[in-house]
Design a protein around this motif. Sequence first.
Motif, PDB file in Angstrom:
ATOM      1  N   LEU A  71       0.833  -1.204   0.000  1.00 19.11           N
ATOM      2  CA  LEU A  71       0.000   0.000   0.000  1.00 19.11           C
ATOM      3  C   LEU A  71       0.866   1.253   0.000  1.00 19.11           C
ATOM      4  CD1 LEU A  71      -2.719  -1.070   2.605  1.00 19.11           C
ATOM      5  CD2 LEU A  71      -2.868  -1.160   0.110  1.00 19.11           C
ATOM      6  N   LEU A  72       0.520   2.195  -0.871  1.00 17.13           N
ATOM      7  CA  LEU A  72       1.224   3.477  -0.924  1.00 17.13           C
ATOM      8  C   LEU A  72       0.966   4.274   0.349  1.00 17.13           C
ATOM      9  CD1 LEU A  72       2.917   5.405  -2.677  1.00 17.13           C
ATOM     10  CD2 LEU A  72       0.781   6.247  -3.676  1.00 17.13           C
ATOM     11  N   GLU A  73      -0.246   4.159   0.853  1.00 18.11           N
ATOM     12  CA  GLU A  73      -0.636   4.769   2.122  1.00 18.11           C
ATOM     13  C   GLU A  73      -1.806   3.977   2.664  1.00 18.11           C
ATOM     14  OE1 GLU A  73      -3.775   6.403   2.756  1.00 18.11           O
ATOM     15  OE2 GLU A  73      -4.436   5.742   0.779  1.00 18.11           O
ATOM     16  N   TRP A  74      -2.011   4.077   3.953  1.00 20.09           N
ATOM     17  CA  TRP A  74      -3.209   3.499   4.557  1.00 20.09           C
ATOM     18  C   TRP A  74      -3.475   4.209   5.865  1.00 20.09           C
ATOM     19  CZ3 TRP A  74      -3.441   1.039   9.317  1.00 20.09           C
ATOM     20  CH2 TRP A  74      -2.210   0.692   9.888  1.00 20.09           C
ATOM     21  N   ALA A  75      -4.707   4.157   6.294  1.00 11.83           N
ATOM     22  CA  ALA A  75      -5.067   4.868   7.522  1.00 11.83           C
ATOM     23  C   ALA A  75      -6.317   4.283   8.148  1.00 11.83           C
ATOM     24  CB  ALA A  75      -5.296   6.348   7.220  1.00 11.83           C
ATOM     25  N   GLU A  76      -6.402   4.485   9.445  1.00 15.55           N
ATOM     26  CA  GLU A  76      -7.651   4.248  10.159  1.00 15.55           C
ATOM     27  C   GLU A  76      -8.575   5.411   9.820  1.00 15.55           C
ATOM     28  OE1 GLU A  76      -8.345   1.723  12.245  1.00 15.55           O
ATOM     29  OE2 GLU A  76      -6.366   0.806  12.461  1.00 15.55           O
ATOM     30  N   VAL A  77      -9.832   5.119   9.538  1.00 17.13           N
ATOM     31  CA  VAL A  77     -10.781   6.146   9.131  1.00 17.13           C
ATOM     32  C   VAL A  77     -11.916   6.221  10.149  1.00 17.13           C
ATOM     33  CG1 VAL A  77     -12.296   6.924   7.259  1.00 17.13           C
ATOM     34  CG2 VAL A  77     -10.229   5.637   6.722  1.00 17.13           C
ATOM     35  N   HIS A  78     -12.326   7.453  10.459  1.00 10.14           N
ATOM     36  CA  HIS A  78     -13.444   7.687  11.385  1.00 10.14           C
ATOM     37  C   HIS A  78     -13.252   6.961  12.713  1.00 10.14           C
ATOM     38  CE1 HIS A  78     -15.301   9.691   8.064  1.00 10.14           C
ATOM     39  NE2 HIS A  78     -15.370   8.587   7.362  1.00 10.14           N
ATOM     40  N   GLY A  79     -12.090   7.230  13.325  1.00  9.29           N
ATOM     41  CA  GLY A  79     -11.831   6.694  14.652  1.00  9.29           C
ATOM     42  C   GLY A  79     -11.706   5.185  14.710  1.00  9.29           C
ATOM     43  N   GLY A  80     -11.211   4.568  13.645  1.00 11.74           N
ATOM     44  CA  GLY A  80     -11.016   3.127  13.643  1.00 11.74           C
ATOM     45  C   GLY A  80     -12.214   2.345  13.151  1.00 11.74           C
ATOM     46  N   GLN A  82     -13.139   1.960  10.183  1.00  9.34           N
ATOM     47  CA  GLN A  82     -12.717   1.212   9.004  1.00  9.34           C
ATOM     48  C   GLN A  82     -11.284   1.589   8.677  1.00  9.34           C
ATOM     49  OE1 GLN A  82     -15.825   3.227   6.900  1.00  9.34           O
ATOM     50  NE2 GLN A  82     -14.402   4.154   5.473  1.00  9.34           N
ATOM     51  N   ARG A  83     -10.680   0.843   7.757  1.00 12.10           N
ATOM     52  CA  ARG A  83      -9.347   1.157   7.258  1.00 12.10           C
ATOM     53  C   ARG A  83      -9.407   1.235   5.744  1.00 12.10           C
ATOM     54  NH1 ARG A  83      -5.371  -3.066   9.841  1.00 12.10           N
ATOM     55  NH2 ARG A  83      -7.212  -4.388   9.718  1.00 12.10           N
ATOM     56  N   SER A  84      -8.569   2.091   5.194  1.00 13.91           N
ATOM     57  CA  SER A  84      -8.538   2.292   3.755  1.00 13.91           C
ATOM     58  C   SER A  84      -7.104   2.524   3.316  1.00 13.91           C
ATOM     59  CB  SER A  84      -9.415   3.495   3.383  1.00 13.91           C
ATOM     60  OG  SER A  84      -9.446   3.689   1.994  1.00 13.91           O
ATOM     61  N   GLY A  85      -6.765   2.073   2.113  1.00 17.17           N
ATOM     62  CA  GLY A  85      -5.404   2.248   1.633  1.00 17.17           C
ATOM     63  C   GLY A  85      -5.317   2.233   0.123  1.00 17.17           C
ATOM     64  N   THR A  86      -4.199   2.720  -0.394  1.00 15.36           N
ATOM     65  CA  THR A  86      -3.978   2.841  -1.835  1.00 15.36           C
ATOM     66  C   THR A  86      -2.950   1.819  -2.303  1.00 15.36           C
ATOM     67  OG1 THR A  86      -4.406   5.223  -1.717  1.00 15.36           O
ATOM     68  CG2 THR A  86      -3.233   4.415  -3.661  1.00 15.36           C
ATOM     69  N   PRO A  87      -3.372   0.856  -3.125  1.00 20.40           N
ATOM     70  CA  PRO A  87      -2.402  -0.089  -3.693  1.00 20.40           C
ATOM     71  C   PRO A  87      -1.319   0.663  -4.476  1.00 20.40           C
ATOM     72  CG  PRO A  87      -4.641  -0.899  -4.014  1.00 20.40           C
ATOM     73  CD  PRO A  87      -4.756   0.521  -3.512  1.00 20.40           C
ATOM     74  N   ALA A  88      -0.060   0.381  -4.186  1.00 18.14           N
ATOM     75  CA  ALA A  88       1.048   1.148  -4.751  1.00 18.14           C
ATOM     76  C   ALA A  88       1.374   0.798  -6.200  1.00 18.14           C
ATOM     77  CB  ALA A  88       2.298   0.945  -3.890  1.00 18.14           C
ATOM     78  N   GLU A  89       1.369  -0.476  -6.541  1.00 16.58           N
ATOM     79  CA  GLU A  89       1.882  -0.889  -7.842  1.00 16.58           C
ATOM     80  C   GLU A  89       1.132  -0.277  -9.022  1.00 16.58           C
ATOM     81  OE1 GLU A  89       2.478  -2.866 -11.485  1.00 16.58           O
ATOM     82  OE2 GLU A  89       0.632  -3.140 -10.330  1.00 16.58           O
ATOM     83  N   PRO A  90      -0.214  -0.252  -9.031  1.00 16.77           N
ATOM     84  CA  PRO A  90      -0.900   0.350 -10.178  1.00 16.77           C
ATOM     85  C   PRO A  90      -0.592   1.841 -10.349  1.00 16.77           C
ATOM     86  CG  PRO A  90      -2.412  -0.994  -8.883  1.00 16.77           C
ATOM     87  CD  PRO A  90      -1.159  -0.862  -8.084  1.00 16.77           C
ATOM     88  N   VAL A  91      -0.438   2.559  -9.246  1.00 21.16           N
ATOM     89  CA  VAL A  91      -0.126   3.991  -9.320  1.00 21.16           C
ATOM     90  C   VAL A  91       1.239   4.190  -9.958  1.00 21.16           C
ATOM     91  CG1 VAL A  91       0.395   6.059  -7.952  1.00 21.16           C
ATOM     92  CG2 VAL A  91      -1.588   4.638  -7.367  1.00 21.16           C
ATOM     93  N   ARG A  92       2.236   3.476  -9.471  1.00 16.74           N
ATOM     94  CA  ARG A  92       3.595   3.622 -10.012  1.00 16.74           C
ATOM     95  C   ARG A  92       3.661   3.212 -11.481  1.00 16.74           C
ATOM     96  NH1 ARG A  92       5.604   1.255  -4.521  1.00 16.74           N
ATOM     97  NH2 ARG A  92       6.092   3.153  -3.371  1.00 16.74           N
TER      98      ARG A  92
END
Length: 197
Positions: A71-80, A82-92
Amino acid sequence: MDTRRGRLMVLAGPSGVGKSSIVDRLRRELPDLHFSVSATTRAKRPGEVEGVHYHFVSREEFDRLVAAGELLEWAEVHGGLQRSGTPAEPVRRELAAGHPVLVEVDLAGARAVKEKIPDSVTVFVEPPSFEELARRLTYRGTESPEVRERRLRTAVEEMAARDEFDVVVVNDDVQAVVDRLVELLVAPLNTASGVTE
């Protein structure tokens, strides 16, 4: 061989500000735009399609992606909630091929991407007013009152960070916002970074 690198645009803003409408229209107007499909642990909403809107994954699969550095980035969202992240390989891959890339993330995600890819253009989408944002979230009707209040509290924090972004746009006219973002995405790479509005 074309060695031109594509531009990465990082789009963020509060829930209910209209990011999905902006993204949908951008994708129609720029056929070669690669939209990064995020991985998320949240439940699928009505009308959402796996692999189009999000990659819906279990918490266990998300843990695997993080551990593998996928993942290029990931984070806890709305106080935990849910979690969300950006797959790195397709972006690069798409940037290297010279294609414009759009990543839609939350505030923490925008900060992480900007740190890893400094020449990305970060764009904050804000509502015409906080009252209008609350109205849009209520009208959307996809969250309980408790979740809606949590999203509004998060929005206050997000809007306080608007000055961290290269560009700030007010979503009171979707087409005007889209027109501005198209300009940024197709401009030569050395012209848009660091521009504030």
